[in-house]
Design a protein around this motif. Structure first.
Motif, PDB file in Angstrom:
ATOM      1  N   ASP A 324     -14.138 -53.968 -29.799  1.00  0.00           N
ATOM      2  CA  ASP A 324     -15.409 -54.675 -29.129  1.00  0.00           C
ATOM      3  C   ASP A 324     -16.214 -53.409 -28.316  1.00  0.00           C
ATOM      4  OD1 ASP A 324     -15.292 -57.182 -30.457  1.00  0.00           O
ATOM      5  OD2 ASP A 324     -13.790 -57.800 -28.798  1.00  0.00           O
ATOM      6  N   HIS A 325     -15.349 -52.515 -27.756  1.00  0.00           N
ATOM      7  CA  HIS A 325     -16.093 -51.561 -26.906  1.00  0.00           C
ATOM      8  C   HIS A 325     -16.212 -50.333 -27.680  1.00  0.00           C
ATOM      9  CE1 HIS A 325     -14.407 -54.530 -24.117  1.00  0.00           C
ATOM     10  NE2 HIS A 325     -15.417 -54.143 -23.233  1.00  0.00           N
ATOM     11  N   ILE A 326     -16.576 -50.155 -28.943  1.00  0.00           N
ATOM     12  CA  ILE A 326     -16.763 -49.074 -29.735  1.00  0.00           C
ATOM     13  C   ILE A 326     -17.819 -48.163 -29.050  1.00  0.00           C
ATOM     14  CG2 ILE A 326     -18.252 -49.991 -31.292  1.00  0.00           C
ATOM     15  CD1 ILE A 326     -15.601 -47.361 -32.011  1.00  0.00           C
ATOM     16  N   ASN A 327     -18.945 -48.559 -28.561  1.00  0.00           N
ATOM     17  CA  ASN A 327     -20.058 -48.104 -28.117  1.00  0.00           C
ATOM     18  C   ASN A 327     -19.535 -47.077 -26.601  1.00  0.00           C
ATOM     19  OD1 ASN A 327     -23.141 -47.374 -28.125  1.00  0.00           O
ATOM     20  ND2 ASN A 327     -22.786 -47.765 -25.780  1.00  0.00           N
ATOM     21  N   ASP A 328     -18.531 -47.763 -26.075  1.00  0.00           N
ATOM     22  CA  ASP A 328     -18.267 -47.089 -24.846  1.00  0.00           C
ATOM     23  C   ASP A 328     -17.252 -45.766 -25.384  1.00  0.00           C
ATOM     24  OD1 ASP A 328     -19.307 -48.723 -22.979  1.00  0.00           O
ATOM     25  OD2 ASP A 328     -17.406 -49.906 -22.896  1.00  0.00           O
ATOM     26  N   ALA A 329     -16.489 -46.157 -26.600  1.00  0.00           N
ATOM     27  CA  ALA A 329     -15.479 -45.207 -27.104  1.00  0.00           C
ATOM     28  C   ALA A 329     -16.504 -43.731 -27.605  1.00  0.00           C
ATOM     29  CB  ALA A 329     -14.916 -45.419 -28.255  1.00  0.00           C
ATOM     30  N   TYR A 330     -17.816 -43.937 -28.128  1.00  0.00           N
ATOM     31  CA  TYR A 330     -18.731 -43.064 -28.428  1.00  0.00           C
ATOM     32  C   TYR A 330     -19.353 -42.276 -27.330  1.00  0.00           C
ATOM     33  CZ  TYR A 330     -19.184 -43.711 -33.410  1.00  0.00           C
ATOM     34  OH  TYR A 330     -18.684 -43.876 -34.832  1.00  0.00           O
ATOM     35  N   GLN A 331     -20.095 -43.159 -26.335  1.00  0.00           N
ATOM     36  CA  GLN A 331     -20.493 -42.555 -25.068  1.00  0.00           C
ATOM     37  C   GLN A 331     -19.816 -41.883 -24.040  1.00  0.00           C
ATOM     38  OE1 GLN A 331     -23.910 -43.176 -24.720  1.00  0.00           O
ATOM     39  NE2 GLN A 331     -23.557 -41.217 -23.383  1.00  0.00           N
ATOM     40  N   GLU A 332     -18.477 -42.159 -24.045  1.00  0.00           N
ATOM     41  CA  GLU A 332     -17.654 -41.422 -23.166  1.00  0.00           C
ATOM     42  C   GLU A 332     -17.168 -40.228 -23.736  1.00  0.00           C
ATOM     43  OE1 GLU A 332     -14.882 -43.161 -20.724  1.00  0.00           O
ATOM     44  OE2 GLU A 332     -15.638 -45.042 -20.479  1.00  0.00           O
ATOM     45  N   MET A 333     -17.203 -40.076 -25.155  1.00  0.00           N
ATOM     46  CA  MET A 333     -16.867 -38.817 -25.776  1.00  0.00           C
ATOM     47  C   MET A 333     -18.236 -38.080 -25.777  1.00  0.00           C
ATOM     48  SD  MET A 333     -14.821 -39.065 -29.207  1.00  0.00           S
ATOM     49  CE  MET A 333     -15.163 -37.593 -29.810  1.00  0.00           C
ATOM     50  N   THR A 334     -19.280 -38.540 -25.811  1.00  0.00           N
ATOM     51  CA  THR A 334     -20.526 -37.722 -25.661  1.00  0.00           C
ATOM     52  C   THR A 334     -20.648 -37.138 -24.343  1.00  0.00           C
ATOM     53  OG1 THR A 334     -21.622 -39.219 -27.294  1.00  0.00           O
ATOM     54  CG2 THR A 334     -23.205 -37.974 -25.700  1.00  0.00           C
ATOM     55  N   ASP A 335     -20.339 -38.079 -23.009  1.00  0.00           N
ATOM     56  CA  ASP A 335     -20.263 -37.528 -21.885  1.00  0.00           C
ATOM     57  C   ASP A 335     -19.417 -36.477 -21.488  1.00  0.00           C
ATOM     58  OD1 ASP A 335     -22.622 -39.024 -21.642  1.00  0.00           O
ATOM     59  OD2 ASP A 335     -21.887 -40.762 -21.030  1.00  0.00           O
ATOM     60  N   ARG A 336     -18.402 -36.251 -22.442  1.00  0.00           N
ATOM     61  CA  ARG A 336     -17.435 -35.156 -22.259  1.00  0.00           C
ATOM     62  C   ARG A 336     -16.309 -35.954 -21.216  1.00  0.00           C
ATOM     63  NH1 ARG A 336     -16.474 -30.057 -24.840  1.00  0.00           N
ATOM     64  NH2 ARG A 336     -18.468 -29.718 -25.997  1.00  0.00           N
ATOM     65  N   LYS A 337     -16.298 -37.319 -21.227  1.00  0.00           N
ATOM     66  CA  LYS A 337     -15.454 -37.769 -19.962  1.00  0.00           C
ATOM     67  C   LYS A 337     -13.870 -38.040 -20.812  1.00  0.00           C
ATOM     68  CE  LYS A 337     -18.665 -40.779 -17.592  1.00  0.00           C
ATOM     69  NZ  LYS A 337     -19.130 -42.047 -17.274  1.00  0.00           N
ATOM     70  N   VAL A 338     -13.707 -37.950 -22.078  1.00  0.00           N
ATOM     71  CA  VAL A 338     -12.736 -37.983 -22.914  1.00  0.00           C
ATOM     72  C   VAL A 338     -12.688 -37.083 -24.114  1.00  0.00           C
ATOM     73  CG1 VAL A 338     -12.306 -40.515 -22.435  1.00  0.00           C
ATOM     74  CG2 VAL A 338     -13.493 -39.965 -24.530  1.00  0.00           C
ATOM     75  N   ILE A 339     -11.429 -36.529 -24.400  1.00  0.00           N
ATOM     76  CA  ILE A 339     -11.650 -35.380 -25.419  1.00  0.00           C
ATOM     77  C   ILE A 339     -11.952 -36.281 -26.685  1.00  0.00           C
ATOM     78  CG2 ILE A 339     -10.280 -33.753 -26.600  1.00  0.00           C
ATOM     79  CD1 ILE A 339      -8.942 -33.172 -23.854  1.00  0.00           C
TER      80      ILE A 339
END
Length: 347
Positions: A324-339
């Motif tokens: 349900d939070h797949i957009n957050d998964a994409y965005q946080e990778m885009t923002d370099r918050k997660v590897i």
């Protein structure tokens, strides 16, 4: 079932769609247990490549449980726990027999999409799927993470290292600090490299690179980066270079930091213009690589290496999300918050 959909640049949504069914005799329906987001998924999300709005997600990595098999499938059965490689090799064409199932010659639909979903239809599953002993509940979450990397990034990093012909005692440069580059470091060490130079500008990624076996790091880019990398090789250049990004700068740098006769193992999805190969010609630099031989590597070495605890590539997943939070998964990778974003789909 729930399935992630690419709505438009910067937006992933989840929709309710029909569960896939067997369509061809060599199909396998898999209930997805764990999935993830790949760096290559972010190109369209960031607007750096064309992708139709309201289209299937580009997710291509998952592990799960076999739910149904086509009439031609004899290698897996309902209830089996499997790695679903992003490639779908047949195992018997000349390319697969040579160990290049990433370029299987038996069909044109060799790559997965749509794996950020509760169920997937895996095509050409007779040879390509990799069985995991037991069931998901037999494994820790950390081990499930490492098993999931075998669907792509660990095998892709290993492909870069293998085609670069890394030998015991070699000096290796790894371009890229994403999950593939980090798995390239694991692979270089696994193949016996003595000096491994990472190229990260992010402290968390530098730390993980060192944990995986990097002996040095060069954060600078362009001519300054080339100068510092060469200095670490006594001015001669590396024995092998792993290009795990695909950008023009990364590719150009890779071609400048290898010694004459070195090999560039290129696995970064290319996003370059025309390449000037005069540098590689003049210096006898060999360029190799392409889609990874996922099934070949998993079956021959990588699955055992994970199960035996020899390698722990699951550490590239630094944050978990639900579907349900797949957009957050994409965005946080885009923002370099997660590897790399780990997606818990079901138990």
């Amino acid at each position: 079932m729930k399935k992630a959909i690419f709505k438009k640049v910067g937006q992933m949504d989840v929709e309710d769609v029909d569960i896939p069914k067997i369509e061809q005799p060599d199909d396998v329906i898999i209930k997805v247990i764990r999935a993830c987001v790949c760096g290559s998924d972010l190109w369209a999300y960031r607007g750096l490549e064309d992708k139709a709005e309201n289209s299937e997600n580009s997710g291509h990595e998952s592990i799960g449980i076999v739910q149904a098999v086509g009439s031609d499938i004899t290698t897996v059965k309902t209830g089996d726990f499997v790695i679903a490689p992003f490639t779908h090799g047949c195992g018997h064409c000349p390319a697969c027999l040579a160990g290049f199932d990433g370029d299987c010659q038996s069909h044109t639909d060799n790559f997965s999409n749509g794996n950020q979903a509760e169920y997937v239809r895996f095509q050409h599953g007779q040879w390509a799927l990799v069985k995991i002993p037991g069931k998901p509940s037999d494994y820790s979450e950390g081990m499930l993470k490492s098993l999931l990397t075998l669907a792509d990034v660990m095998a892709t990093g290993y492909h870069a290292a293998t085609v670069a012909n890394i030998k015991h005692g070699d000096t290796v440069v790894v371009m890229g600090d994403g999950a593939v580059g980090l798995c390239g470091i694991i692979s270089a060490k696994l193949l016996g490299a003595k000096k491994i130079i990472s190229t990260s500008r992010h402290p968390d990624r530098q730390a993980l690179a060192a944990k995986f076996g990097a002996t040095d790091n060069v954060a600078e880019r362009g001519d300054e980066g080339v100068k510092k990398i060469l200095a670490l090789t006594n001015g001669f250049g590396a024995d092998a270079v792993l290009e795990c990004v695909g950008t023009e700068l990364s590719t150009e740098t890779a071609l400048k930091v290898g010694r004459p006769g070195s090999v560039v193992g290129r696995v970064g999805l290319p996003h370059t213009g025309k390449m000037d190969i005069s540098t590689s010609f003049g210096n006898n630099i060999i360029i190799a690589g392409g889609p990874a031989s996922v099934t070949t590597y998993d079956k021959s070495r990588l699955l055992k290496a994970v199960l035996d605890g020899e390698i722990n590539p699951g550490l590239v997943f630094t944050k978990s999300f639900d579907l349900d939070h797949i957009n957050d998964a994409y965005q946080e990778m885009t923002d370099r918050k997660v590897i790399k974003s780990y997606v818990v789909v079901s138990d």
